[in-house]
Design an enzyme around this catalytic site. Structure first.
Site, short mmCIF file in Angstrom:
data_model
loop_
_atom_site.label_atom_id
_atom_site.label_comp_id
_atom_site.label_asym_id
_atom_site.label_seq_id
_atom_site.Cartn_x
_atom_site.Cartn_y
_atom_site.Cartn_z
N SER A 11 31.40 26.98 32.72
CA SER A 11 30.48 25.88 33.03
C SER A 11 29.50 26.23 34.14
O SER A 11 28.40 25.69 34.19
CB SER A 11 31.28 24.64 33.43
N ARG A 12 29.92 27.11 35.04
CA ARG A 12 29.12 27.35 36.25
C ARG A 12 29.20 28.82 36.65
O ARG A 12 30.05 29.56 36.16
CB ARG A 12 29.69 26.54 37.42
N ASP A 58 43.08 23.00 31.25
CA ASP A 58 43.30 23.31 32.66
C ASP A 58 44.15 24.58 32.70
O ASP A 58 45.28 24.58 32.18
CB ASP A 58 44.03 22.12 33.31
N ASN A 85 37.78 34.46 33.97
CA ASN A 85 36.87 34.26 35.10
C ASN A 85 37.22 33.04 35.96
O ASN A 85 37.01 33.06 37.17
CB ASN A 85 35.44 34.11 34.55
N SER A 138 38.53 39.99 43.33
CA SER A 138 37.58 39.76 44.43
C SER A 138 37.75 40.88 45.45
O SER A 138 38.84 41.47 45.55
CB SER A 138 37.90 38.42 45.11
N TYR A 151 44.06 33.05 48.71
CA TYR A 151 43.11 33.60 47.74
C TYR A 151 43.30 35.11 47.60
O TYR A 151 43.32 35.65 46.49
CB TYR A 151 41.70 33.27 48.22
N SER A 154 46.37 35.83 45.58
CA SER A 154 46.18 35.58 44.14
C SER A 154 45.32 36.67 43.50
O SER A 154 45.59 37.11 42.38
CB SER A 154 45.55 34.20 43.91
P1 NAP Z 1 32.55 28.51 40.61
O1 NAP Z 1 31.06 28.47 40.51
O2 NAP Z 1 33.22 27.70 41.65
O3 NAP Z 1 33.16 28.20 39.15
C1 NAP Z 1 34.54 28.20 38.98
C2 NAP Z 1 34.86 28.00 37.52
O4 NAP Z 1 36.29 28.00 37.39
C3 NAP Z 1 34.34 26.69 36.98
O5 NAP Z 1 33.77 26.91 35.71
C4 NAP Z 1 35.59 25.83 36.87
O6 NAP Z 1 35.57 24.95 35.76
C5 NAP Z 1 36.67 26.87 36.62
N1 NAP Z 1 37.98 26.36 37.02
C6 NAP Z 1 38.42 26.09 38.26
N2 NAP Z 1 39.66 25.59 38.24
C7 NAP Z 1 40.03 25.54 36.93
C8 NAP Z 1 41.19 25.11 36.24
N3 NAP Z 1 42.26 24.61 36.88
N4 NAP Z 1 41.21 25.20 34.89
C9 NAP Z 1 40.17 25.69 34.23
N5 NAP Z 1 39.03 26.10 34.81
C10 NAP Z 1 38.96 26.03 36.15
O7 NAP Z 1 33.05 30.01 40.87
P2 NAP Z 1 32.35 31.43 40.71
O8 NAP Z 1 31.81 31.79 42.04
O9 NAP Z 1 31.50 31.47 39.51
O10 NAP Z 1 33.66 32.33 40.53
C11 NAP Z 1 34.11 32.76 39.26
C12 NAP Z 1 35.25 33.75 39.49
O11 NAP Z 1 34.79 34.82 40.30
C13 NAP Z 1 36.43 33.14 40.23
O12 NAP Z 1 37.64 33.67 39.72
C14 NAP Z 1 36.23 33.59 41.66
O13 NAP Z 1 37.42 33.63 42.38
C15 NAP Z 1 35.63 34.95 41.43
N6 NAP Z 1 34.85 35.45 42.56
C16 NAP Z 1 33.74 34.81 42.98
C17 NAP Z 1 33.03 35.33 44.07
C18 NAP Z 1 31.79 34.68 44.59
O14 NAP Z 1 31.28 35.16 45.63
N7 NAP Z 1 31.25 33.66 43.97
C19 NAP Z 1 33.46 36.49 44.68
C20 NAP Z 1 34.61 37.12 44.23
C21 NAP Z 1 35.29 36.61 43.15
P3 NAP Z 1 35.21 23.38 35.88
O15 NAP Z 1 33.91 23.30 36.58
O16 NAP Z 1 35.16 22.92 34.48
O17 NAP Z 1 36.32 22.78 36.67
#
Ligand code: NAP
Length: 240
Positions: A11-12, A58, A85, A138, A151, A154
């Protein structure tokens, strides 16, 4: 039919960019979401004539994952690719960490690995699909980060699980790799003090979600068929 790829958390942020990138590269994407329907991605894919479908569950809920995923692959066939993801962060210094901050982060990020992959791996083997699994860890999982004991644990767990699963699946020509992003511009990082954090990054900027998506696309490609069990960073040179 195009190869189907499930993208969790489409979604995001990184998941959204990945789903769009993969669709542009000819994959039929299965857009997973939990609370927010991926309207933006759906609109974009529809406008470009791409075939896709959505799945809601979920990733903390083991039974729901099993039911929804099993029904989906029974109806539409097994996926070629799975991009794990979806994830969350709930930061706090360890002495102040609340039980729910530990549990939610571990149950979502690491529990999600088991809950989503467990119902899918055997069908992938049985259908003899030379499939691709890409997990998202990460830099915090590689190096640890203050305020992120939950975090980091995990995300380090995802690295161990990815490597172990890659060994189990290698003889089936199923690859399992992990991407470790640094700081990427998404909702997850929108409240970080941009100027302070930027100084820590050798490239002096946050990454774009598309810069992670392009690596996912590569790992799914035929060109990456001999790469497995790897952790590849996309982080502008950042090591915490
Ligand atoms: P984000 O914008 O916060 O998006 C998180 C996504 O995870 C959303 O689509 C959300 O879905 C979904 N999600 C969360 N809890 C969930 C659940 N219980 N069941 C199903 N879906 C769930 O995060 P992002 O920054 O794109 O991060 C994506 C991945 O990259 C994550 O694993 C994050 O840890 C990793 N990451 C991100 C960064 C960064 O700097 N952004 C860095 C390192 C790693 P809904 O909106 O539908 O709830």
């Amino acid at each position: 039919m195009n190869k189907q790829v499930l993208v969790t958390g489409a979604s995001r942020g990184i998941g959204k960019a990945t789903a769009i990138y993969l669709a542009q590269n000819g994959y039929e994407v299965v857009l997973h979401y939990n609370s927010t329907k991926p309207e933006g991605v759906m609109e974009e894919l529809k406008n470009n004539g791409k075939t896709f479908r959505t799945l809601q569950f979920d990733i903390r809920d083991r039974e729901q994952c099993k039911k929804v995923l099993t029904e989906d692959i029974e109806s539409f066939g097994m996926y070629y690719g799975i991009v794990l993801n979806a994830g969350i962060a709930k930061d706090n210094v360890f002495p102040a960490m609340e039980d729910n901050e530990w549990d939610d982060v571990l149950n979502t990020n690491l529990g999600g690995f088991y809950n989503v992959l467990r119902p899918l791996v055997m069908p992938m083997i049985e259908k003899r699909i030379k499939g691709r699994i890409v997990t998202i860890s990460s830099v915090s999982g590689l190096c640890g980060n203050r305020g992120q004991v939950n975090y980091s644990a995990s995300k380090a767990g995802i690295i161990g699980a990815t490597k172990a699963l890659s060994l189990e699946l290698a003889k089936r020509s199923i690859t399992v790799n992990c991407i470790a992003p640094g700081v990427i511009e998404t909702d997850m990082t929108k409240d970080l003090p941009f100027d302070e954090v930027r100084k820590l990054i050798p490239m002096k900027r946050f990454g774009k979600a598309k810069e992670v998506a392009s690596l996912v696309n590569y790992l799914l490609s035929e060109d990456a068929s001999y790469i497995t069990g790897q952790v590849i960073s996309v982080n502008g040179g950042l090591y915490l």
